[in-house]
Design a protein around this motif. Structure first.
Motif, PDB file in Angstrom:
ATOM      1  N   GLY A  33      15.819  48.250  38.606  1.00  0.00           N
ATOM      2  CA  GLY A  33      14.629  48.937  38.138  1.00  0.00           C
ATOM      3  C   GLY A  33      13.438  48.847  39.067  1.00  0.00           C
ATOM      4  N   ASN A  34      13.617  48.259  40.252  1.00  0.00           N
ATOM      5  CA  ASN A  34      12.501  48.073  41.190  1.00  0.00           C
ATOM      6  C   ASN A  34      12.305  49.312  42.062  1.00  0.00           C
ATOM      7  OD1 ASN A  34      15.019  47.489  42.326  1.00  0.00           O
ATOM      8  ND2 ASN A  34      14.189  46.031  43.803  1.00  0.00           N
ATOM      9  N   LEU A  35      11.954  50.409  41.417  1.00  0.00           N
ATOM     10  CA  LEU A  35      11.840  51.685  42.116  1.00  0.00           C
ATOM     11  C   LEU A  35      10.674  51.727  43.098  1.00  0.00           C
ATOM     12  CD1 LEU A  35      12.664  54.547  39.592  1.00  0.00           C
ATOM     13  CD2 LEU A  35      14.029  53.680  41.484  1.00  0.00           C
ATOM     14  N   HIS A  36       9.581  51.034  42.784  1.00  0.00           N
ATOM     15  CA  HIS A  36       8.451  51.042  43.710  1.00  0.00           C
ATOM     16  C   HIS A  36       8.865  50.441  45.055  1.00  0.00           C
ATOM     17  CE1 HIS A  36       5.268  52.614  41.177  1.00  0.00           C
ATOM     18  NE2 HIS A  36       5.699  51.849  40.188  1.00  0.00           N
ATOM     19  N   ALA A  37       9.622  49.341  45.009  1.00  0.00           N
ATOM     20  CA  ALA A  37      10.101  48.725  46.243  1.00  0.00           C
ATOM     21  C   ALA A  37      11.037  49.665  46.990  1.00  0.00           C
ATOM     22  CB  ALA A  37      10.801  47.407  45.933  1.00  0.00           C
ATOM     23  N   ALA A  38      11.915  50.352  46.262  1.00  0.00           N
ATOM     24  CA  ALA A  38      12.831  51.303  46.900  1.00  0.00           C
ATOM     25  C   ALA A  38      12.056  52.450  47.541  1.00  0.00           C
ATOM     26  CB  ALA A  38      13.824  51.835  45.875  1.00  0.00           C
ATOM     27  N   SER A  39      11.021  52.918  46.851  1.00  0.00           N
ATOM     28  CA  SER A  39      10.216  54.017  47.369  1.00  0.00           C
ATOM     29  C   SER A  39       9.562  53.653  48.691  1.00  0.00           C
ATOM     30  CB  SER A  39       9.153  54.404  46.338  1.00  0.00           C
ATOM     31  OG  SER A  39       8.314  55.427  46.835  1.00  0.00           O
ATOM     32  N   VAL A  40       9.017  52.442  48.755  1.00  0.00           N
ATOM     33  CA  VAL A  40       8.380  51.978  49.992  1.00  0.00           C
ATOM     34  C   VAL A  40       9.418  51.785  51.092  1.00  0.00           C
ATOM     35  CG1 VAL A  40       7.125  50.057  51.044  1.00  0.00           C
ATOM     36  CG2 VAL A  40       6.450  50.908  48.787  1.00  0.00           C
ATOM     37  N   ARG A  41      10.540  51.180  50.754  1.00  0.00           N
ATOM     38  CA  ARG A  41      11.561  50.859  51.758  1.00  0.00           C
ATOM     39  C   ARG A  41      12.142  52.105  52.405  1.00  0.00           C
ATOM     40  NH1 ARG A  41      17.278  47.770  50.296  1.00  0.00           N
ATOM     41  NH2 ARG A  41      18.352  48.246  52.277  1.00  0.00           N
ATOM     42  N   PHE A  42      12.396  53.152  51.598  1.00  0.00           N
ATOM     43  CA  PHE A  42      13.069  54.334  52.125  1.00  0.00           C
ATOM     44  C   PHE A  42      12.124  55.523  52.347  1.00  0.00           C
ATOM     45  CE2 PHE A  42      16.452  51.827  50.247  1.00  0.00           C
ATOM     46  CZ  PHE A  42      17.429  51.887  51.224  1.00  0.00           C
ATOM     47  N   GLY A  43      10.852  55.343  52.025  1.00  0.00           N
ATOM     48  CA  GLY A  43       9.885  56.404  52.279  1.00  0.00           C
ATOM     49  C   GLY A  43      10.101  57.644  51.435  1.00  0.00           C
TER      50      GLY A  43
ATOM     51  N   GLY B 274      33.110  44.590  46.813  1.00  0.00           N
ATOM     52  CA  GLY B 274      33.472  44.813  48.206  1.00  0.00           C
ATOM     53  C   GLY B 274      32.360  44.453  49.162  1.00  0.00           C
ATOM     54  N   PRO B 275      32.712  44.143  50.406  1.00  0.00           N
ATOM     55  CA  PRO B 275      31.728  43.727  51.403  1.00  0.00           C
ATOM     56  C   PRO B 275      30.835  44.857  51.898  1.00  0.00           C
ATOM     57  CG  PRO B 275      33.899  43.927  52.412  1.00  0.00           C
ATOM     58  CD  PRO B 275      34.092  44.108  50.938  1.00  0.00           C
ATOM     59  N   MET B 276      31.153  46.123  51.531  1.00  0.00           N
ATOM     60  CA  MET B 276      30.347  47.260  51.980  1.00  0.00           C
ATOM     61  C   MET B 276      29.266  47.643  50.982  1.00  0.00           C
ATOM     62  SD  MET B 276      31.472  47.973  54.929  1.00  0.00           S
ATOM     63  CE  MET B 276      30.642  49.535  55.167  1.00  0.00           C
ATOM     64  N   ALA B 277      28.978  46.776  50.016  1.00  0.00           N
ATOM     65  CA  ALA B 277      28.038  47.120  48.957  1.00  0.00           C
ATOM     66  C   ALA B 277      26.671  47.518  49.495  1.00  0.00           C
ATOM     67  CB  ALA B 277      27.905  45.953  47.979  1.00  0.00           C
ATOM     68  N   ALA B 278      26.158  46.781  50.474  1.00  0.00           N
ATOM     69  CA  ALA B 278      24.837  47.098  51.015  1.00  0.00           C
ATOM     70  C   ALA B 278      24.833  48.474  51.680  1.00  0.00           C
ATOM     71  CB  ALA B 278      24.394  46.024  52.003  1.00  0.00           C
ATOM     72  N   ALA B 279      25.917  48.795  52.367  1.00  0.00           N
ATOM     73  CA  ALA B 279      26.014  50.110  53.015  1.00  0.00           C
ATOM     74  C   ALA B 279      26.101  51.215  51.967  1.00  0.00           C
ATOM     75  CB  ALA B 279      27.227  50.153  53.939  1.00  0.00           C
ATOM     76  N   TRP B 280      26.852  50.973  50.891  1.00  0.00           N
ATOM     77  CA  TRP B 280      26.939  51.969  49.826  1.00  0.00           C
ATOM     78  C   TRP B 280      25.562  52.188  49.197  1.00  0.00           C
ATOM     79  CZ3 TRP B 280      31.492  48.856  47.326  1.00  0.00           C
ATOM     80  CH2 TRP B 280      32.647  49.020  48.095  1.00  0.00           C
ATOM     81  N   GLN B 281      24.853  51.096  48.938  1.00  0.00           N
ATOM     82  CA  GLN B 281      23.525  51.233  48.339  1.00  0.00           C
ATOM     83  C   GLN B 281      22.597  52.039  49.240  1.00  0.00           C
ATOM     84  OE1 GLN B 281      20.715  47.953  48.360  1.00  0.00           O
ATOM     85  NE2 GLN B 281      20.268  48.266  46.185  1.00  0.00           N
ATOM     86  N   THR B 282      22.633  51.752  50.553  1.00  0.00           N
ATOM     87  CA  THR B 282      21.767  52.457  51.490  1.00  0.00           C
ATOM     88  C   THR B 282      22.088  53.947  51.546  1.00  0.00           C
ATOM     89  OG1 THR B 282      21.434  50.483  52.846  1.00  0.00           O
ATOM     90  CG2 THR B 282      21.067  52.617  53.910  1.00  0.00           C
ATOM     91  N   THR B 283      23.371  54.271  51.568  1.00  0.00           N
ATOM     92  CA  THR B 283      23.773  55.684  51.608  1.00  0.00           C
ATOM     93  C   THR B 283      23.271  56.422  50.378  1.00  0.00           C
ATOM     94  OG1 THR B 283      25.744  55.227  52.934  1.00  0.00           O
ATOM     95  CG2 THR B 283      25.731  57.267  51.652  1.00  0.00           C
ATOM     96  N   LEU B 284      23.464  55.837  49.216  1.00  0.00           N
ATOM     97  CA  LEU B 284      22.991  56.485  47.992  1.00  0.00           C
ATOM     98  C   LEU B 284      21.463  56.557  47.961  1.00  0.00           C
ATOM     99  CD1 LEU B 284      25.472  54.913  45.417  1.00  0.00           C
ATOM    100  CD2 LEU B 284      25.499  57.241  46.331  1.00  0.00           C
ATOM    101  N   ALA B 285      20.802  55.520  48.473  1.00  0.00           N
ATOM    102  CA  ALA B 285      19.340  55.516  48.488  1.00  0.00           C
ATOM    103  C   ALA B 285      18.789  56.621  49.377  1.00  0.00           C
ATOM    104  CB  ALA B 285      18.827  54.159  48.949  1.00  0.00           C
TER     105      ALA B 285
END
Length: 398
Positions: free
Chosen positions: A25-35, A304-315
């Motif tokens: 639910g930390n959308l503000h942080a996501a908004s800043v991180r990904f512009g 799986g070990p690719m979780a961070a990459a999956w999150q970034t792609t979706l973000a």
């Protein structure tokens, strides 16, 4: 050497995760991180019902009166959950912070892959936190609460587990409770995500000493912003907790809303069916795109070990999910804070020792994805998942 003094078969040392606690639910942080503007995001990071209880207009008098403990809410909750006694609290988080101080200090088993608030809460109260692997709850279930194996005084079980959806059968929970209660310990079961599986609840067990069950209105009812949950336990435990939390710990409008939601049987029945169908749909969609999903009624888990990459792609498509990183043994050195005050440092072991580190190897993280709320959101997720296949090494090998 007594049974309580016997070392565990495979020593699960007290540990302190050094990363700060984060939640979905930390959308503000996501908004800043990904512009990406806040309003553009599709938030699938929480596991909250996107079609929450339709709150009716709240009478004006509810806003200008003090909350009353004898308004019948506790009785409503006890009936809904099938428990003997219930205490309203300001969300499960309030109980998680307070309950460890009410239990005798001891060794408390808590899942490494699970809700991250429990370990620091028990550590602050002076308990020794014993990290447990997924295998401890399954392959080693028969010895988990044996007096001479892990030497646990208390055990925390999130059921179904957040984030991987692991479900422990009620009979196994009863076995663990009997073993712990026989020596004055406590089984704490967090059932925040169990409303769609009422037959799997152990709410009735909370009438017995040594069992505490936590329930939430934030997930199934979709009322996370109201901040109201319930503790199911014996009258003695609830009285202690009420004293610790003080008067008016739950506001009047929250009490009013929760009482009506718990009395609305028709809405509950329809919602269980709808959520179970949506959960199955989400799991099917993820597997269609080559992701090894395990679904529940409110979220899916993709290990799986690719979780961070999956999150970034979706973000990058403005879809926010919750990533749980892999557990690294070298990052989990013992810490005095998690051993608690007045503990013997010689009784604690460095997790970098071979026996400790080996115990935690191979614990990959994963990605948790919640339910889309409408057909446009489903289509948007489907399209974004399709881009994973175009990225080298983004999907698990088959």
């Amino acid at each position: 050497m007594t049974a309580r003094e016997m070392p565990p078969r495979t020593p699960p040392e007290a540990l302190s995760p050094r990363a700060s606690i984060t939640h979905g639910g930390n959308l503000h942080a996501a908004s800043v991180r990904f512009g990406i503007p806040y309003e553009a995001w599709l938030d699938l990071s929480t596991g909250i019902n996107p079609h929450g209880y339709p709150v009716p207009d709240i009478p004006a008098a509810i806003w200008n009166r003090l909350p009353e403990d004898d308004d019948g809410l506790a009785e409503h909750a006890a009936r809904y959950y099938g428990a003997a006694h219930a205490l309203p609290v300001a969300g499960s988080q309030a109980a998680i912070r307070a309950l460890p101080y009410l239990l005798p200090r001891g060794r408390v088993g808590i899942a490494l892959l699970g809700y991250s608030e429990y370990a620091p809460a028990f550590a602050r109260a002076g308990h020794t936190v014993i990290p447990l692997t997924p295998a401890d709850f399954t392959a080693h279930a028969d010895t988990l609460t044996a007096a001479g194996t892990y030497a646990l005084d208390h055990l925390v079980v999130v059921n179904p587990n957040n984030p991987d959806g692991r479900l422990i059968a009620p009979e196994q929970l009863r076995i663990w409770h009997r073993a712990l209660a026989a020596r004055g310990g406590t089984l704490l079961v967090d059932e925040a995500f169990i409303d769609c599986l009422p037959d799997q609840s152990v709410a009735e067990l909370s009438a017995q000493p040594g069992c505490i069950v936590l329930r939430s209105t934030g997930k199934f009812f979709g009322l996370a912003g109201v901040r109201i949950g319930f503790v199911l336990a014996t009258p003695a435990v609830l009285a202690q907790l009420h004293t610790a939390l003080g008067h008016w710990s739950v506001n009047g409008p929250a009490r009013w809303i929760a009482a009506r939601a718990m009395a609305d049987i028709a809405w509950q029945s329809a919602t269980r069916t709808a959520l179970q169908q949506a959960g199955t749909r989400l799991g099917t969609l993820l597997r269609k795109h080559g992701l090894p999903a395990r679904e529940t009624a409110l979220f899916s888990w993709i290990p799986g070990p690719m979780a961070a990459a999956w999150q970034t792609t979706l973000a990058q498509h403005a879809i926010w999910t919750r990533c749980f990183p892999a557990i690294e043994p070298h990052a989990m050195q013992d810490d005095t804070a998690l051993a608690g005050p007045e503990r013997d440092p010689a009784s604690r072991t460095d997790l970098n020792a071979a026996s400790g580190a080996e115990r935690y190897r191979g614990l990959d993280g994963g990605l948790r994805i919640g339910l889309p709320g409408n057909e446009a959101a489903w289509a948007r997720l489907d399209a974004a998942l399709g881009t994973l296949a175009a990225r080298p090494n983004a999907l698990p090998s088959t």
